[in-house]
Write an enzyme that holds these catalytic residues in place. Sequence first.
Site, PDB file in Angstrom:
ATOM      1  N   LYS A 362     -22.767   8.912 -11.152  1.00 28.86           N
ATOM      2  CA  LYS A 362     -22.460   9.635  -9.921  1.00 28.86           C
ATOM      3  C   LYS A 362     -23.289  10.911  -9.858  1.00 28.86           C
ATOM      4  CE  LYS A 362     -17.697   7.950  -9.779  1.00 28.86           C
ATOM      5  NZ  LYS A 362     -17.741   7.239  -8.488  1.00 28.86           N
ATOM      6  N   ASP A 435     -21.082   1.524 -10.795  1.00 25.47           N
ATOM      7  CA  ASP A 435     -20.119   2.456 -10.221  1.00 25.47           C
ATOM      8  C   ASP A 435     -19.097   1.744  -9.336  1.00 25.47           C
ATOM      9  OD1 ASP A 435     -20.207   5.416  -8.089  1.00 25.47           O
ATOM     10  OD2 ASP A 435     -18.893   4.903  -9.742  1.00 25.47           O
ATOM     11  N   ARG A 439     -13.040  -2.579  -9.305  1.00 26.82           N
ATOM     12  CA  ARG A 439     -12.769  -3.958  -8.877  1.00 26.82           C
ATOM     13  C   ARG A 439     -12.980  -4.951 -10.028  1.00 26.82           C
ATOM     14  NH1 ARG A 439     -17.180  -3.528  -4.253  1.00 26.82           N
ATOM     15  NH2 ARG A 439     -16.344  -1.408  -4.389  1.00 26.82           N
TER      16      ARG A 439
END
Length: 581
Positions: A362, A435, A439
């Site tokens: 990030k 990233d 999920r």
Amino acid sequence: MASRFAATSTLTLTTSLLLTSPSRLFLNSLPLPLTPTTTTTSTSLLRLSSTATPLRNLMAHATLGLTNPTTTETPNLSFTAKDLDVAEWKGDLLAVAVTENDVARNSDSKFENPILNSLDSKLNGLLSEASSEEDFTGKSGQSTVLRIAAGLGSKRLALVGLGKSASGPAPFKTLGEAVAAAAKSAQAAHVAVVLASSQGLSAQSKLSTASAIASGTVLGTFEDNRYKSESKKPALRSVDIIGLGSGPELEKKLKFAGDLASGVVFGRELVNSPANVLTPGVLAEEASKIASTYSDVFTAKILDAEQCKELKMGSYLAVAAASANPPHFIHLCYKPPSGPVNAKLALVGKGLTFDSGGYNIKTGPGCLIELMKFDMGGSAAVFGAAKALGQIKPLGVEVHFIVAACENMISGTGMRPGDIVTASNGKTIEVNNTDAEGRLTLADALVYACNQGVEKIIDLATLTGACIIALGPSIAGVFTPSDELAKEVIEASEASGEKLWRMPLEDSYWESMKSGVADMVNTGGRQGGAITAALFLKQFVDEKVQWMHIDLAGPVWSDKQRCATGFGVATLVEWVLKYSS
């Protein structure tokens, strides 16, 4: 959590190729698994890490930076429902909730509302004079506090605005929070709350209103001071709710409000705790403490990496592979203390105790890496609901609370862009963005949940920045192919006061999730990112099971208060209770 802006630049690092055969289900180099021990020596929230030897053995990195949470006093408020003349009430602070209509005056400049008129008469016009000078009109968020020398049994009188009208639990929770703030400012220990107009409320509305006021007051009193070197104890001790009835049914509702608030507080504390304290192992320990505290209705099963490997959870384990803190797969099971089970439900929470983004690290404005301790907000909602339900003990319903806890870090053993991982249902995933890790963990958690024989599943996750862009910071997006489940959960959210909005599951968007070398990729294009994330999760749910995904990336955190909200706990509890016999 997937980046807030899909177009944000990312830095992809190159690592040496791991020699794995195509039949291997996950990356080879996992940290050595350790199994948590359950202790019943303390039920305090997240305080065990500083006092229990087993935790030191379990998580070598739990005290990184020499930080340990201190013991703080949890608000212990008593609530009493009373029917009496408010002018005769004796205590530190009398809070009167008023709408804009309530402050209307007649031709003689006297309040038309009988409660305000009575109080103003006792105070020789002081209330009318002060409200005029303060320009108090009853708007939502307005409040004014008067110090009273004589005329009432209360030392102070507060007017709190409700807006043009107030219906549903949300404005009354806000009222409770405002009362708590006024009590804190005045250092008031004994407070009363009364609605200037309650005549039009039905008996059921009075119950839910009293409950919402009590819940809001508890949450407004709570301050998470565990990581501050100095903190003050809250002065507030008792709250009288006047004019909304009395009796055992209302007392039961007030107890429910306290049980629910304790679950929300627990969820807030989990999210607020930094990643150097709340590791996956500590999260597992906190879940185990719920089971030991409410052992009459709860059991706990914590799976280490080797046990997850046996269950072929390659998708989950790939995310965990880079961290020095080992993964812990958490399964709590609630069974009613007596009677038959008429419904079996599962609550699945994303449990990323920190998300660096992995090799797609990030970066840039809006990436929120400094807040990625909240990437386990879904698990916090699940365990907060578990704590509340452990106290409420509903009959007739069995609930499974499932969290695949881990960290998404960077190291030579970590998952790389381009890797292919295999989930426990055999489906293969080409990782085109490390990233989009939540999920991947939820995939194996959902397969596991379906294998428990449940009829309905709700998963909660801080999954996408796209959902924040779509719905803003206060509303969670819900995705489900089941109209029946959507109706149930939306009704539960209306009872809880939490804001949900149903989003479309557009099957045609799945085209962007197809891979040339695997069954699917883990991210699609920038457009419709929250939808494609939900479509990804759908691939891991049995078609016979009703399923809903809740993306709470926005409302899990309050930028204004700079702390967690506990979002999701109340809605989950209300939904489960719909199935209670």
